[in-house]
Design an enzyme around this catalytic site. Structure first.
Site, PDB file in Angstrom:
ATOM      1  N   GLU A   1      45.538  74.622   3.170  1.00 15.75           N
ATOM      2  CA  GLU A   1      45.915  76.027   3.347  1.00 15.75           C
ATOM      3  C   GLU A   1      47.304  76.337   2.786  1.00 15.75           C
ATOM      4  O   GLU A   1      47.461  77.294   2.019  1.00 15.75           O
ATOM      5  CB  GLU A   1      45.826  76.423   4.828  1.00 15.75           C
ATOM      6  CG  GLU A   1      44.419  76.327   5.408  1.00 15.75           C
ATOM      7  CD  GLU A   1      44.097  74.978   6.045  1.00 15.75           C
ATOM      8  OE1 GLU A   1      44.550  73.939   5.503  1.00 15.75           O
ATOM      9  OE2 GLU A   1      43.399  74.963   7.054  1.00 15.75           O
TER      10      GLU A   1
ATOM     11  N   CYS B   1      44.274  73.768  11.184  1.00 16.53           N
ATOM     12  CA  CYS B   1      45.048  73.046  12.199  1.00 16.53           C
ATOM     13  C   CYS B   1      46.223  73.907  12.660  1.00 16.53           C
ATOM     14  O   CYS B   1      46.510  74.968  12.088  1.00 16.53           O
ATOM     15  CB  CYS B   1      45.536  71.712  11.638  1.00 16.53           C
ATOM     16  SG  CYS B   1      46.857  71.845  10.417  1.00 16.53           S
TER      17      CYS B   1
HETATM   18  N1  THU Z   1      43.889  69.131   6.855  1.00 20.25           N
HETATM   19  C1  THU Z   1      43.968  70.274   6.093  1.00 20.25           C
HETATM   20  O1  THU Z   1      44.113  70.220   4.863  1.00 20.25           O
HETATM   21  N2  THU Z   1      43.879  71.458   6.731  1.00 20.25           N
HETATM   22  C2  THU Z   1      43.647  71.618   8.069  1.00 20.25           C
HETATM   23  O2  THU Z   1      43.659  72.743   8.571  1.00 20.25           O
HETATM   24  C3  THU Z   1      43.336  70.448   8.873  1.00 20.25           C
HETATM   25  C4  THU Z   1      43.754  69.149   8.296  1.00 20.25           C
HETATM   26  C5  THU Z   1      44.005  67.841   6.185  1.00 20.25           C
HETATM   27  C6  THU Z   1      45.248  67.066   6.513  1.00 20.25           C
HETATM   28  C7  THU Z   1      44.807  65.646   6.221  1.00 20.25           C
HETATM   29  O3  THU Z   1      44.969  65.409   4.826  1.00 20.25           O
HETATM   30  C8  THU Z   1      43.340  65.647   6.554  1.00 20.25           C
HETATM   31  O4  THU Z   1      42.939  67.009   6.574  1.00 20.25           O
HETATM   32  C9  THU Z   1      42.996  65.002   7.878  1.00 20.25           C
HETATM   33  O5  THU Z   1      43.735  65.548   8.904  1.00 20.25           O
END
Ligand code: THU
Length: 130
Positions: free
Chosen positions: A56, A89
């Protein structure tokens, strides 16, 4: 303006370019900005784990670099193999909040694989801002 099916296709495509050798969890984000332009981002992990970045904020960075200022819609997909329900997240909610308002729609897949949308107030109530 791009519809959710277009955003879903773009998010799935950019997700395939994610650099996620440590988690194996690939994420793609596609957003439409206030000018109607589309920007995409994927997660980019790093051997020094905390230095990795989420999909994001990478899509948001592309928006800002190209002159967009606000997020109209953002669609996020993620999973290790098949896509799973994956809302942004906590940190990403704060990133989105910086460029969102009550009309911004945050779209993801639910447990049935259906598109579902939320407002930033639903995902990050009482958010911090200056
Ligand atoms: N991740 C994202 O790119 N966006 C989110 O909203 C959740 C988590 C990524 C971070 C990490 O590279 C992987 O997903 C596992 O957490």
């Amino acid at each position: 303006m791009a519809d959710d099916r277009q955003l879903l296709t773009l998010a799935q495509q950019v997700r395939q370019r994610a650099h996620a050798p440590y988690s194996g969890f690939l994420v793609g984000a596609a957003l439409v900005d206030d000018k109607g332009n589309i920007h995409v981002g994927c997660n980019v992990e790093n051997a020094a784990y905390p230095e990795g970045s989420c999909a994001e904020p990478n899509a948001i960075g592309a928006m800002i670099a190209s002159g967009g200022t606000r997020i109209v819609r953002i669609l996020v997909v993620g999973g290790i193999g098949d896509l799973i329900a994956c809302t942004p997240c906590g940190g990403c909610r704060q990133h989105i909040s910086e460029f969102a308002d009550d009309k911004t729609r945050i779209v993801s897949l639910d447990n049935d694989g259906e598109l579902v949308e939320h407002t930033i107030e639903q995902l990050l109530p009482g958010s911090f801002s200056l």
